[in-house]
Write a protein that holds these residues in place. Structure first.
Motif, PDB file in Angstrom:
ATOM      1  N   LYS A 270       0.821  -1.210   0.000  1.00  0.00           N
ATOM      2  CA  LYS A 270       0.000   0.000   0.000  1.00  0.00           C
ATOM      3  C   LYS A 270       0.858   1.265   0.000  1.00  0.00           C
ATOM      4  CE  LYS A 270      -3.367   2.362   2.904  1.00  0.00           C
ATOM      5  NZ  LYS A 270      -3.878   2.436   4.262  1.00  0.00           N
ATOM      6  N   GLU A 271       2.017   1.148   0.635  1.00  0.00           N
ATOM      7  CA  GLU A 271       2.858   2.342   0.743  1.00  0.00           C
ATOM      8  C   GLU A 271       4.099   2.279  -0.132  1.00  0.00           C
ATOM      9  OE1 GLU A 271       2.745   3.482   5.251  1.00  0.00           O
ATOM     10  OE2 GLU A 271       1.662   1.646   4.806  1.00  0.00           O
TER      11      GLU A 271
ATOM     12  N   LYS B   8       0.812   7.211  -3.152  1.00  0.00           N
ATOM     13  CA  LYS B   8      -0.628   7.057  -3.351  1.00  0.00           C
ATOM     14  C   LYS B   8      -1.206   8.253  -4.100  1.00  0.00           C
ATOM     15  CE  LYS B   8      -4.904   6.429  -0.774  1.00  0.00           C
ATOM     16  NZ  LYS B   8      -5.500   6.638   0.537  1.00  0.00           N
ATOM     17  N   THR B   9      -0.747   9.430  -3.720  1.00  0.00           N
ATOM     18  CA  THR B   9      -1.296  10.623  -4.349  1.00  0.00           C
ATOM     19  C   THR B   9      -0.365  11.185  -5.416  1.00  0.00           C
ATOM     20  OG1 THR B   9      -0.368  11.837  -2.508  1.00  0.00           O
ATOM     21  CG2 THR B   9      -2.689  11.365  -2.397  1.00  0.00           C
TER      22      THR B   9
ATOM     23  N   ARG C 127       2.365  12.856  -5.116  1.00  0.00           N
ATOM     24  CA  ARG C 127       2.723  14.235  -4.816  1.00  0.00           C
ATOM     25  C   ARG C 127       3.949  14.260  -3.903  1.00  0.00           C
ATOM     26  NH1 ARG C 127      -0.539  14.506  -8.000  1.00  0.00           N
ATOM     27  NH2 ARG C 127      -2.184  16.022  -8.400  1.00  0.00           N
TER      28      ARG C 127
ATOM     29  N   LEU D 294       4.677  10.994  -1.816  1.00  0.00           N
ATOM     30  CA  LEU D 294       3.562  10.127  -1.451  1.00  0.00           C
ATOM     31  C   LEU D 294       3.126   9.381  -2.693  1.00  0.00           C
ATOM     32  CD1 LEU D 294       1.782  12.947   0.504  1.00  0.00           C
ATOM     33  CD2 LEU D 294       2.947  11.001   1.537  1.00  0.00           C
TER      34      LEU D 294
ATOM     35  N   THR E 173       8.940  14.531   1.246  1.00  0.00           N
ATOM     36  CA  THR E 173       8.329  13.210   1.225  1.00  0.00           C
ATOM     37  C   THR E 173       7.561  13.068  -0.064  1.00  0.00           C
ATOM     38  OG1 THR E 173       8.197  12.941   3.601  1.00  0.00           O
ATOM     39  CG2 THR E 173       6.600  11.743   2.328  1.00  0.00           C
TER      40      THR E 173
ATOM     41  N   THR F 208       6.541   5.207  -1.514  1.00  0.00           N
ATOM     42  CA  THR F 208       6.607   6.383  -0.646  1.00  0.00           C
ATOM     43  C   THR F 208       8.065   6.563  -0.205  1.00  0.00           C
ATOM     44  OG1 THR F 208       4.347   6.135   0.090  1.00  0.00           O
ATOM     45  CG2 THR F 208       5.819   7.343   1.552  1.00  0.00           C
TER      46      THR F 208
END
Lengths: 222, 407
Positions: free
Chosen positions: A52-53, A71-72, A74, A69, A67, A56
């Motif tokens: 899931k991560e 998932k997004t 960004r 991310l 950082t 990252t």
């Protein structure tokens, strides 16, 4: 001597695989990460597991922390209030991450004790913040093995002198001529039973990395 | 006969009488106006406080308020809501969390609210209080509605992208991308500075909280108004949810509650100060009147009128003036109050200014009830009577023989 501690993890360049296990009252989780470092002020850490991560990542260049991310998709610059936040859900804060490599810049050290722990002679230093240094700690007590100047513990105290958390180093091994603790454990002293352990599963000093590797673009591309 | 005599006496020195009446009228007018304004402000503050966040009461997991954490949730939300619904309490669940919001290069700490879109409008007016944009909708879980100041701080407006970052309940890094659907008007310190509202499903996904709620906002049935009725409703409400911690808004925010309560007392103090000044004017005027007419009182007493008659005469003179002032003051203030109730005072500079944690509106309206008129008038009569006692006694105790020598 502090410089030596600061330089502990940093050869010229390194690549490593790391597992981080975090235990709190409510959950336990393990992350697998890959990290690259260059000198003392450049590092990039990326999550491999859990899925899931995955992707990252955290980039540190000098005192700037970014950082990514996954998932997004960004990238955000960590600053201000976010510095005190947990890094990747662990008991390390973002601030710990940035500062840990630069204790000698922010603190004055005085030798405050000598002793023998588990058969090894140690020095104990008390680090007090330099005037004007923007640090949250009142003092840090650092224990160093006399024989090879390896750090074995850091205890962080708040401004009232109460011990808040302790970072201990274990499992010293020699990799390509360097002695390195393969595991470190952060214990929040106000939350019994909670801990974060970071452990190397691979460590390689034999690689070459350019400073340009540690860029925001690469943070995302990796 | 006394009233007629008093009335005629007043006209004998029309200038002094009208000056006294004018002073009293001004005071009555001002205080009626002021009590309307003050009541308007207090009512507005309370309703804002209650409508924009607090509700009449709230319910929490017993451990939540001591140390707010994402793990202290009310488990059985559907049953709790059903119980409250059946007893005609409006209630809405909210999920609460803290995190960071980032947009472009700026970031700030925020308070996340996961709201139930169907129920939230029944307990709060937040969904209507948008400065720009629209409220959250059930078919778009990527929308976020944010507070006025946080929008400014992050430099975002409707349509902008917002990244929210936190730690989920399972320890993972919570992060998601939202689009600013709306920006709220200034409502309260807490919401303005850090409020980020997202839909309940969006919150559950972000923070990995599949069930439960952190907070229930509860409204009491509108019929309850007096403190006793309110107490009864609160007791009835608590009996429905015995396992939860259910504080009233006064318990949640005792500072404002006590301020609102003391406002009425402060108003009486302020009125008393004004009337004390007016009382001195009256005392002076009546003393003058009595001294000028000392021979007249001597004659009255010589004719066989008792001291009580003279005392009453002076008192009635003062009361007549006060009555005229009360009527004039009330008549004058009525249109002003009407205007203040319907249009209000526009204070652009006040908009968004925080007062006791509540953001003020640009328009300050009065609230007028019978008490708005009765309290200033009743106090006026009280002070007039007090101020007239001494002059009236002087007049009543006039000795006829001595008064004749009075020049």
């Amino acid at each position: 001597m502090l410089q030596a501690v600061d330089d502990l993890y940093r050869g010229q360049a390194s690549r490593a695989r790391v597992t981080m296990s975090v235990t709190t009252k409510h959950w336990t989780r393990t992350l697998e990460m890959e990290s690259w470092t260059l000198g003392t002020d450049r590092s990039l850490i990326r999550i491999l597991q859990p899925k899931k991560e995955r992707g990252t990542a955290t980039l540190m260049v000098a005192r700037d922390l970014f950082t990514y991310l996954s998932k997004t998709d960004r990238t955000i610059k960590i600053s201000g209030a976010m510095m005190g936040g947990a890094w990747m859900g662990s008991h390390f804060t973002n601030d710990d991450l940035v500062r840990s490599s630069r204790l000698s810049e922010d603190f004055d050290a005085t030798l405050s004790g000598r002793g023998v722990v588990e058969g090894a002679e140690i020095y104990q230093f008390t680090l007090t913040p330099k005037e004007g240094a923007a640090v949250v700690w009142g003092k840090i007590v650092v224990s160093i093995r006399a024989a090879d100047l390896m750090p074995i513990a850091q205890v962080f105290h708040d401004e009232d002198g109460a011990a808040i958390k302790s970072l201990t180093f274990h499992d010293f091994r020699t990799v390509q001529g360097r002695t390195v603790p393969f595991s470190m454990r952060m214990l929040p002293l106000d939350k019994p039973g909670e801990s974060t352990e970071i452990r190397y599963t691979e460590l390689d000093y034999g690689i070459a990395l350019k400073p340009s590797f540690f860029s925001v673009q690469n943070l995302r591309a990796l | 006969m006394i009233a007629l005599m008093a009335w005629r006496s007043l006209w004998r020195n029309a200038r002094r009488s009208s000056a006294t009446v004018a002073a009293m009228t001004l005071a009555v007018f001002m205080l009626i106006f002021y009590s309307g304004l003050s009541a308007g402000m207090m009512t507005r503050m309370q309703s804002k406080l209650l409508d924009f966040g607090l509700g009449d009461a709230q319910a929490f997991h017993p451990g939540y308020r001591g140390s707010p954490s994402i793990y202290e949730r009310i488990d059985d939300v559907p049953n709790v809501l059903r119980a409250l619904d059946d007893a005609s309490f409006n209630a809405a669940p909210r999920l609460l969390g803290s995190g960071l919001a980032a947009a472009g290069k700026s970031s700030a700490g925020v308070r996340l609210y996961g709201v139930d879109l169907e129920r939230e409008p029944k307990v709060s007016k937040i969904p209507e209080a948008l400065a720009r944009g629209v409220w959250l909708t059930a078919d778009d879980h990527s929308g976020a509605v944010i507070g006025a100041r946080i929008a400014k701080q992050l430099g975002v407006d409707v349509g902008a992208e917002l990244i929210v970052l936190s730690q989920a309940a399972d320890g993972s890094m919570a992060n998601d991308l939202y689009r600013v659907a709306g920006v709220l008007k200034p409502l309260s310190e807490e919401i303005d500075r850090g409020g980020v509202f997202i839909t309940e499903p969006a919150f559950r996904e972000l923070m990995v909280t599949p069930d439960g709620a952190h907070q229930l906002v509860i409204r009491l049935p509108p019929g309850a108004r007096t403190p006793e009725q309110l107490d009864r409703e609160v007791t009835r409400m608590r009996a429905l949810i015995p396992t939860l911690d259910a504080p009233t808004w006064r318990q949640i925010n005792p500072g404002i509650a006590s301020m609102l309560e003391s406002a009425q007392g402060a108003l009486v103090v302020m009125m008393s100060v004004v009337y004390l000044a007016i009382g001195i004017v009256i005392l002076n005027a009546m003393l003058m009147a009595v001294f000028e007419r000392i021979r007249e009182f001597g004659v009255l007493k010589a004719l066989g009128f008792g001291p009580r008659f003279v005392f009453t005469l002076i008192l009635v003179e003062a009361m007549l003036q006060a009555s005229v002032a009360a009527i004039l003051g009330a008549l004058l203030s009525a249109p002003v109050n009407w205007y203040m109730v319907h249009h209000g005072l526009v204070l652009e500079g006040m908009a968004g200014v925080g007062m006791m944690g509540v953001s003020m509106d640009a328009v300050w309206r009065s609230e007028v009830s019978a008490a708005t008129y009765i309290a200033p008038i009743a106090l006026l009569f009280t002070f007039v009577i007090l101020a007239t006692i001494v002059p009236a006694l002087r007049a009543a105790l006039t000795v006829p023989a001595e008064s004749m020598r009075h020049t």
